[in-house]
Design an enzyme around this catalytic site. Structure first.
Site, short mmCIF file in Angstrom:
data_model
loop_
_atom_site.label_atom_id
_atom_site.label_comp_id
_atom_site.label_asym_id
_atom_site.label_seq_id
_atom_site.Cartn_x
_atom_site.Cartn_y
_atom_site.Cartn_z
N HIS A 18 28.77 67.09 116.58
CA HIS A 18 28.74 67.35 115.27
C HIS A 18 27.44 67.01 114.49
O HIS A 18 26.75 67.91 113.81
CB HIS A 18 30.04 66.61 114.69
N GLU A 19 27.10 65.98 114.81
CA GLU A 19 25.96 65.45 114.28
C GLU A 19 24.66 66.09 114.85
O GLU A 19 23.53 66.37 114.15
CB GLU A 19 25.72 63.82 114.32
N HIS A 59 24.21 69.26 112.86
CA HIS A 59 23.22 68.96 111.39
C HIS A 59 21.74 68.57 111.75
O HIS A 59 21.05 69.18 111.10
CB HIS A 59 23.93 67.67 110.91
N GLU A 76 26.99 71.92 106.70
CA GLU A 76 28.31 71.60 107.29
C GLU A 76 28.66 72.59 108.45
O GLU A 76 29.28 72.58 109.40
CB GLU A 76 29.54 71.31 106.36
#
Lengths: 499, 499
Positions: free
Chosen positions: A262-263, A266, A292
């Site tokens: 997830h990170e 980003h 996001e």
């Protein structure tokens, strides 16, 4: 002359932008290595940077130069877009009186502390007066910023520029209408999923190494970034200095692994911004929702997909000998288990959006005077009952679970769901443009997907507004169709239902 | 009115000061955790902070307020001292044209790279043109700053405010005259010291734990500071956020341990500044020399003393089983071995000052046109021969060994020796004021010494100029007597000579 004004504005903006980067570095430090006793000093440092940036962007000089630059007719697309962002930033920051900004800044640490205490003591009443104060100040801020229909729009604009809440309302209500019955059917007819085999013991070191390998495969550049641990995973920084964090659960490999991915999503966005936009108004992510979308796309559309685990299952089994006998299908189902739950950050991909809906409706209602914050626990529980079919046994697991409102972040929550929708629509377009995407993922090759995202999203920075960007890349305005179709396909597969 | 001007000035200074703290945080990050690819971005960030601080301190507003404040007669001692420092900062920063400041800033990374390459290739000629440029720009800077007797004073003032180089010259020449024969006697008559028993194998983990315990005992507050590793040990930060670093040599426990104690001394100074001076011109260390006195006092006067090792020898033997049979006297002698050597940073406490003398004479001579930089290698070698009785076999181990000049740090070196002299004089005064200091050290209790330093030095910040502070605390102006007497006592003891 006007072009001279333009370049002067860009020089001024570059200081504003670079001081923002500095603030990110010290913010990262605060959440990773800063000694605890330095908290007060750090608060002062951060507020000084904030004040300097505020003075810089709202200065008379910027105002005059904007006037001068606006007289120029022959601007390129990049110049027009840069000026539009700079003007927006100048006008919004100038609209709110410094006194109010400082009042909000002073309230924030107090309200965060009050929230922590109230949550710990499971006592909403003690938090209520401060929460009311937070909403009151944000209402004042909205009044100063101005809005067409609802004060909520003025706040949403900070996180999802250009999207009126009416539009968000339409999209998210459409989404809710289709998700609620889908969840209901899975709960009633889907049968149990066993996640026992992925809840064993896993050393932090091995989890770290596994995650690092996945990040390397995704294309994260460790020469221009790093990874650390922190209480809550986050990504900070931009361009050549992008840092992500994760946390480890020794009994469950999901939290760390999916935080990495997830990170990582980003982080790839930030590392992929175009060098020529560095320090300009265009050299930033276009919206929180689109940011996001990048984390969700990698975490869910890629990281929870069958092709992904076709590639990584053997590696997983080699890394953790206690998983030697876990079958691929078992893994895939376990990573995609749907279960209505109380806590947003632990929710699965499908029900997650219903958690967001609750918050969106409540904060919008409160801003419009339709929800009285005194009734928050009851309103909250009622929404959970209606959308998820469950009722929180306590306010700590209910309306006090999120830090956002105590930080004054009102209008932030919808960007999480918008991110899911952007992600699904982008992935649909990527599948259209790229040959055999699943085949590449199955081989652990993410280069074509990353290049596609770089070319279509990352490198564009803020050249277009979010929805405009979406139309250019996917051919359609943002909607819930792609997401619903993705959910239907995946969970029909996982649960053996015709959803 | 004037008091109003005073408080406005303090507000302005506080931003200047706090932005300096921010610069320290990102500087620490650069030397510890920053990803390598971020170097260029970090350079830009740091130069933006520098430019903002320069603008802030040199502004017309500060100038006008200083004029207004100077008309006030009824100022307290703190206010007068604050204004003196602020005026000095304003005048010095305003004196140097921004163009020259930027030229120096641009040259620095280039000259550091050139120095690294020249040292690696052992080739002074390729570095000469850039070194000449560095000295040329610093000469220009000195011209702008102004000076009474020699341009060198204008540079020394940056590091040892208030000390004219004539004064430094007198003190350091007096020191040299007494050190050279002392070193000669030890070399000729002192007999060998065996440091074999402290050059065994030591795990980094154990060295870390040992050093951490010593730091805790010294009174370093880990709630308001931290320790890390870096290529070169340093201390950064102030007040509640003070960070030191060390490096490890697995075959020698001295480098890490004495770096811990040395940097710990710097760190205690910063942690001991008075809270009421925070963000004001007085809330900083008074000079580089006094800063160095704190590190030297702890490293040498305490850390290499017999009472210190009476306390730590048993702990050392428990920590490293391979040192089980090393006798206390053996340890003490090994930690105090005197040996003229080529490399400053590896020098013992006694010969260290002769290394400094070489640099001081050369940089002062070059600034005054008495030393031609073309002859640097020969001048350097000649000094080493005369003061230390040895000749460097190469420029890498000779005049190219230090980074300082490539960074434009001219006038910095003398503060190392001044630090030794301040330290000896302070320690003499502490022994006078405190009962049985050695007895406390022997018990590993450093609290009385730290309190004495806190009260007399740390908490004073910049309330007095360095020499004035010294007179108030020790009753005498700075001189070499205390240091010589300390050296004579210690090395007579270590070498069994009547020095």
């Amino acid at each position: 002359m006007a072009n001279d004004a333009y370049s002067k504005l860009m020089d001024l903006y570059s200081e504003y932008s670079i001081m923002g980067q500095v603030d990110m570095v010290i913010g990262w430090d605060q959440n990773t290595y800063m000694p605890p006793g330095a908290a007060e000093m750090r608060g002062v440092q951060s507020s000084i940077i904030g004040a300097m940036r505020h003075r810089a962007i709202t200065s008379r000089k910027v105002k005059d130069l904007l006037k001068e630059a606006s007289r120029e007719k022959e601007l390129t697309e990049v110049q027009r877009s840069s000026l539009r962002w700079l003007r927006r930033e100048h006008e919004r920051k100038s609209a709110v009186p410094e006194k109010l900004v400082m009042e909000m800044a002073r309230l924030e640490p107090v309200s965060i502390q009050a929230w922590i205490k109230a949550r710990r003591e499971n006592d909403f009443r003690q938090f209520l007066p401060i929460l009311e104060k937070v909403f009151e100040l944000r209402s004042k801020m909205a009044e100063h910023l101005g809005f067409a229909k609802t004060p909520y729009d003025a706040l949403l604009e900070d996180f999802e520029p250009g999207m009126a809440s009416g539009r968000a309302d339409t999209i998210l209500k459409g989404l809710r209408a289709r998700l609620v019955p889908m969840v209901k059917r899975i709960v009633e007819e889907g049968g149990p999923v066993d996640d026992g085999p992925i809840r064993k013991g896993y050393s932090e070191k091995k989890q770290y190494e596994f995650g690092k390998q996945v990040l390397l495969d995704m294309g994260f550049d460790f020469n221009r970034g790093r990874m650390d641990t922190s209480a809550h995973p986050f990504t900070s920084g931009t361009y050549d200095d992008v840092r992500l964090t994760t946390r480890f659960d020794r009994k469950d490999l999901r939290p760390a692994l999916f935080a990495f991915i997830h990170e990582g999503g980003h982080a790839l966005y930030e590392q992929g911004l175009a060098k020529e936009f560095y320090g300009t108004p265009l050299g930033e992510a276009v919206s929180y929702g689109v940011h996001e979308s990048q984390s969700r796309l990698w975490e869910n559309q890629v990281g929870r997909s069958l092709p992904f685990w076709k590639h990584y299952a053997p590696f997983l089994r080699r890394t953790y000998p206690n998983m030697k006998s876990v079958r691929l299908e078992h893994l895939y189902r376990a990573f995609n288990m749907v279960r209505p739950s109380l806590i947003r950050v632990e929710a699965d991909e499908l029900t997650y959006n219903l958690h967001i809906m609750v918050r969106f409706e409540i904060e919008k209602g409160a801003m419009e005077g339709k929800v009285d914050l005194k009734d928050l626990p009851e309103v909250w529980d009622d929404c959970y009952e209606r959308y998820l079919g469950i009722t929180p046994p306590s306010v700590s697991q209910g309306c006090l679970q999120d830090i956002h409102w105590s930080m004054g972040l009102i209008g932030y929550f919808p960007t999480y769901s918008l991110g899911n929708l952007y992600a699904a629509q982008l992935m649909e377009a990527a599948r259209r443009d790229l040959r055999d995407l699943d085949g590449s993922i199955e081989k652990g090759r993410f280069g074509t997907l990353l290049s596609w995202l770089r070319g279509n999203v990352h490198s564009k920075g803020r050249l277009y507004m979010a929805e405009d960007l979406m139309k250019r890349v996917t051919g359609k305005p943002l909607g819930e169709e792609a997401f619903i179709s993705y959910m239907r396909t995946k969970f029909s597969d996982v649960y053996g239902l015709a959803l």
